[in-house]
Design a protein around this motif. Sequence first.
Motif, PDB file in Angstrom:
ATOM      1  N   SER A 182     -64.890  -2.523 -41.236  1.00 54.29           N
ATOM      2  CA  SER A 182     -64.581  -1.243 -42.099  1.00 54.29           C
ATOM      3  C   SER A 182     -63.216  -1.510 -42.783  1.00 54.29           C
ATOM      4  O   SER A 182     -62.616  -2.486 -42.473  1.00 54.29           O
TER       5      SER A 182
ATOM      6  N   THR B 185     -67.536  -1.208 -46.767  1.00 58.43           N
ATOM      7  CA  THR B 185     -68.517  -0.477 -46.102  1.00 58.43           C
ATOM      8  C   THR B 185     -69.447   0.312 -47.131  1.00 58.43           C
ATOM      9  O   THR B 185     -70.442   0.844 -46.637  1.00 58.43           O
ATOM     10  N   ASP B 186     -69.078   0.212 -48.269  1.00 60.68           N
ATOM     11  CA  ASP B 186     -69.743   1.122 -49.438  1.00 60.68           C
ATOM     12  C   ASP B 186     -69.888   2.800 -48.946  1.00 60.68           C
ATOM     13  O   ASP B 186     -70.781   3.454 -49.220  1.00 60.68           O
ATOM     14  N   VAL B 187     -68.792   2.999 -48.351  1.00 63.15           N
ATOM     15  CA  VAL B 187     -68.727   4.461 -47.813  1.00 63.15           C
ATOM     16  C   VAL B 187     -67.773   5.054 -48.865  1.00 63.15           C
ATOM     17  O   VAL B 187     -66.839   4.716 -49.406  1.00 63.15           O
ATOM     18  N   THR B 188     -68.223   6.201 -49.251  1.00 62.50           N
ATOM     19  CA  THR B 188     -67.393   7.205 -50.212  1.00 62.50           C
ATOM     20  C   THR B 188     -66.919   8.228 -49.623  1.00 62.50           C
ATOM     21  O   THR B 188     -67.681   9.225 -49.078  1.00 62.50           O
ATOM     22  N   HIS B 189     -65.522   8.409 -49.722  1.00 65.77           N
ATOM     23  CA  HIS B 189     -64.869   9.621 -49.269  1.00 65.77           C
ATOM     24  C   HIS B 189     -64.654  10.705 -50.386  1.00 65.77           C
ATOM     25  O   HIS B 189     -64.091  10.189 -51.316  1.00 65.77           O
TER      26      HIS B 189
ATOM     27  N   THR C 146     -68.774  12.709 -46.969  1.00 68.80           N
ATOM     28  CA  THR C 146     -69.061  11.283 -47.333  1.00 68.80           C
ATOM     29  C   THR C 146     -70.287  10.929 -47.673  1.00 68.80           C
ATOM     30  O   THR C 146     -71.252  11.722 -47.251  1.00 68.80           O
TER      31      THR C 146
ATOM     32  N   ASN D 193     -72.804   7.537 -48.037  1.00 67.13           N
ATOM     33  CA  ASN D 193     -73.103   6.106 -47.718  1.00 67.13           C
ATOM     34  C   ASN D 193     -73.829   5.372 -48.744  1.00 67.13           C
ATOM     35  O   ASN D 193     -75.129   5.953 -48.960  1.00 67.13           O
TER      36      ASN D 193
END
Length: 129
Positions: free
Chosen positions: A5, A90-94, A126, A128
Amino acid sequence: MSHTSGGRVSTVIGGVAYSARGVITLNPSNISVTAGVNQDGTLYRNVTPKARTAEITFDRFVTVNDEPLRWDETVMLLTNLGITFVEDDTDVTHILSGGFFTGEPQHDTSSGEVSGLGLAADTYKTLNG
């Protein structure tokens, strides 16, 4: 299975990309829960509303195109900002929306770093990759 992460984070505020320095600390929940005990030993909880927030330090508070943001009190008065953090690893967008700046910003004139700055927002979600 290992878990990764964090990593590189891109920051966009009000449609403009800025370089963050260090860790971005998100507090995405809009409630706080505390526990207590009644006189008879039974457990209870208190749920109170709170703002969704993020704490961040900016590198010189310039855009990724190296254009400086004029730093004055009008920055703290900006409202309805869209704020996006993308974790590359992680290619997570917040995504925070309806936001504004909080805190007491401090500008280090030797490095240009702006710290002591927070963000508060109406909504958080979020995505993904």
